[in-house]
Scaffold this active site. Structure first.
Site, PDB file in Angstrom:
ATOM      1  N   HIS A   1       0.669  -1.471   0.070  1.00  0.00           N
ATOM      2  CA  HIS A   1      -0.405   0.030  -0.518  1.00  0.00           C
ATOM      3  C   HIS A   1       1.023   1.186   0.062  1.00  0.00           C
ATOM      4  O   HIS A   1       0.634   2.348   0.124  1.00  0.00           O
ATOM      5  CB  HIS A   1      -1.032  -0.052   1.089  1.00  0.00           C
ATOM      6  CG  HIS A   1      -1.526  -1.554   1.300  1.00  0.00           C
ATOM      7  ND1 HIS A   1      -2.926  -1.196   0.606  1.00  0.00           N
ATOM      8  CD2 HIS A   1      -1.360  -1.964   1.789  1.00  0.00           C
ATOM      9  CE1 HIS A   1      -2.811  -3.124   0.872  1.00  0.00           C
ATOM     10  NE2 HIS A   1      -2.294  -3.468   1.906  1.00  0.00           N
TER      11      HIS A   1
ATOM     12  N   SER B   1      12.445  21.743 -16.895  1.00  0.00           N
ATOM     13  CA  SER B   1      11.925  22.384 -17.479  1.00  0.00           C
ATOM     14  C   SER B   1      11.247  23.950 -18.406  1.00  0.00           C
ATOM     15  O   SER B   1      12.536  24.408 -18.621  1.00  0.00           O
ATOM     16  CB  SER B   1      10.665  22.973 -16.344  1.00  0.00           C
ATOM     17  OG  SER B   1      10.666  23.997 -16.172  1.00  0.00           O
TER      18      SER B   1
ATOM     19  N   LYS C   1      13.819  22.997 -11.887  1.00  0.00           N
ATOM     20  CA  LYS C   1      14.049  21.608 -12.869  1.00  0.00           C
ATOM     21  C   LYS C   1      14.400  20.113 -13.250  1.00  0.00           C
ATOM     22  O   LYS C   1      15.486  20.901 -14.560  1.00  0.00           O
ATOM     23  CB  LYS C   1      12.447  21.581 -13.397  1.00  0.00           C
ATOM     24  CG  LYS C   1      11.160  21.831 -12.624  1.00  0.00           C
ATOM     25  CD  LYS C   1      10.999  21.003 -11.733  1.00  0.00           C
ATOM     26  CE  LYS C   1       9.475  20.701 -12.177  1.00  0.00           C
ATOM     27  NZ  LYS C   1       9.159  19.027 -11.380  1.00  0.00           N
TER      28      LYS C   1
ATOM     29  N   GLU D   1       8.398   8.147 -17.462  1.00  0.00           N
ATOM     30  CA  GLU D   1       6.794   9.120 -17.975  1.00  0.00           C
ATOM     31  C   GLU D   1       6.762   8.069 -19.128  1.00  0.00           C
ATOM     32  O   GLU D   1       5.625   7.904 -19.848  1.00  0.00           O
ATOM     33  CB  GLU D   1       6.726  10.725 -17.775  1.00  0.00           C
ATOM     34  CG  GLU D   1       6.789  10.736 -16.302  1.00  0.00           C
ATOM     35  CD  GLU D   1       6.826  12.549 -15.844  1.00  0.00           C
ATOM     36  OE1 GLU D   1       6.508  13.151 -16.701  1.00  0.00           O
ATOM     37  OE2 GLU D   1       7.467  12.697 -14.864  1.00  0.00           O
TER      38      GLU D   1
END
Ligand code: ARG
Length: 463
Positions: free
Chosen positions: A162, A283, A289, A296
């Site tokens: 979890h 970014s 960043k 992804e």
């Protein structure tokens, strides 16, 4: 000559009007299936060799056809072949070109076959070699995963359920879990080969043929283990396509799971791994960043592979036997899924070589959330002859107490522990040690260092 003028469709005597540009555009698959040219030519060569053996064509015609086909293959490989969009697919493009090269004798090539058996013959051969390429890439991924595992046998981190701290594990054990998945993927792909390994060639349009062909001969020539058994099923069957798409989906799902996990671990909240600059992007507005875009990408691409599997299932659902144009889309779907997976495997392999664990952070996180509570319960069972359920309850009381005192389990004094369970002695304190906990999981398949070392060397030997 009238029958096969090169700028005319094969069916021009029967169908007098030219298809509209739009109809041609949608019906045409040459831009997609030209990828099958090598397989198509190999299949045609096997076919004409068989036709000669069975005395259906002459030696001279067989030689002429093979000469023409080989010339076409060289031209296509060298990018010198002009594909004609007026011809629907790779089969017709090659046949038309053969007429140009060797003249009317090209007309013998299509004796005792149809594009219906031809296309799936090509496609099965293609899927067989694509499977090999996928498995070579899976081998590379497995090798890189084993390398990280080997370096991190003693790197301790929390094992989660979890996404909450559950029990401590070795980071290597985590990576070895993915080795298991990738090995299963390989096996799944290999198993598919066994079930698709029947040659369709010679079932013709759907009925078989009245020519005295030898399907065992062509099957063997093309590397299939035997011919298919039912001509109608053969031209209708795309199960081998589904198997391939399913295997790709499962493999990309595995990649997506680890990608997601690594994204979480790379987040500032967790900070468990570092990704080198080679695999992150910046970014346009936030100068600080470093984003895990590639991970992804891997997670996102699973959508494409699942979608393709569902497209194919849906195309086949409710389709009567035997061949229908609906099926023509199978190539585009398979090529897309295959190319996506190959890219994903290559990218993932590169990511694996550009990750470093933040060992200190992993240990610190594992030192939270009363992660050794189960070890304490096990200790009570083993040393104070309690049932597991009783020990579980005692341990829960101890955890409640530690939580109230804002202490970790290992920070509790023996006197505090004895207030809840008087039988406890100093000896119990060792169960709170993370390394001790990991190493105590010696059951087969468990996370002890010893187990992992054995598994890694077993898999290194095999690969
Ligand atoms: N290009 C076709 C396909 O991929 C080849 C089979 C054509 N057969 C036919 N009966 N129209 O499906």
């Amino acid at each position: 000559m009238a029958k096969n003028k090169n700028n005319q469709p094969i069916w021009n005597i029967r169908i007098k009007k030219k298809a509209s540009t739009l109809f041609q555009k949608v019906g045409n698959s040459i831009d997609i299936d030209k990828r099958l040219y090598k397989e198509d030519i190999a299949g045609s060569i096997a076919h004409v060799e068989m036709l000669l053996k069975q005395k259906i064509i002459s030696f001279k015609i067989k030689n002429k056809i093979i000469y023409g086909l080989q010339k076409i293959e060289r031209e296509i490989t060298k990018n010198k072949f002009e594909f004609n969009n007026e011809y629907e697919d790779i089969h017709i493009n090659i046949e038309k070109k053969l007429f140009q090269i060797i003249g009317e004798d090209a007309g013998y090539i299509h004796t005792a076959r149809s594009r219906n058996d031809q296309v799936i013959t090509d496609f099965k051969i293609w899927i067989k070699s694509a499977t090999k390429e996928i498995n070579t890439n899976l081998d590379k991924v497995i090798k890189s995963t084993l390398k990280i595992a080997e370096k991190n046998i003693e790197t301790i981190m929390p094992g989660f359920t979890h996404l909450k701290n559950a029990q401590p594990i070795s980071l290597a054990h985590y990576f070895m879990a993915y080795v298991e998945m990738f090995k299963r993927d390989k096996k799944r792909f290999i198993n598919n080969i066994e079930s698709l390994n029947e040659s369709p060639l010679g079932v013709a349009a759907l009925t078989g043929t009245s020519f005295n062909i030898d399907r065992n001969y062509t099957a063997k020539k093309m590397g299939f283990s035997r011919p298919t058994n039912n001509s109608i099923d053969t031209v209708s069957d795309r199960d081998f396509v589904l198997d391939f798409l399913f295997s790709i989906s499962v493999c990309s799902m595995h990649i997506s799971r680890i990608a997601e996990e690594l994204i979480i671990w790379n987040s500032d909240g967790f900070n468990l791994i570092h990704l080198s600059d080679k695999v992150v992007t910046g970014s346009s507005i936030m100068p600080q960043k470093k984003n895990p875009d590639l991970l992804e990408y891997l997670r996102g691409k699973t959508g494409t592979t699942f979608g393709n599997l569902f497209s194919m299932l849906t195309i086949l659902k409710g389709l009567p036997l035997s061949y229908f144009k609906d099926m023509q889309d199978d190539k585009e779907i398979v090529f897309k899924s295959n190319d996506t997976l190959i890219d994903c495997l290559k990218i993932f392999n590169e990511i694996l070589n550009n990750i470093s664990p933040n060992k200190k952070k992993m240990y610190e996180l594992a030192d939270n959330g009363f992660i050794t509570a189960t070890d304490l319960a096990d200790y009570l069972v083993k040393n104070h002859s309690m049932s597991f359920r009783k020990a579980y309850q005692k341990t829960a009381e101890i955890v409640n107490f530690a939580e109230k005192k804002k202490k970790k389990l290992r920070e509790l004094k023996i006197e505090e522990l004895q207030k809840i369970e008087p039988k406890l002695t100093n000896d119990v304190l060792k169960v709170f040690d993370l390394k001790n906990s990991v190493n105590s999981k010696k059951s087969y398949g468990g996370t002890s260092f010893e187990n992992i070392k054995k598994m890694i060397s077993k898999y290194k030997k095999k690969s």
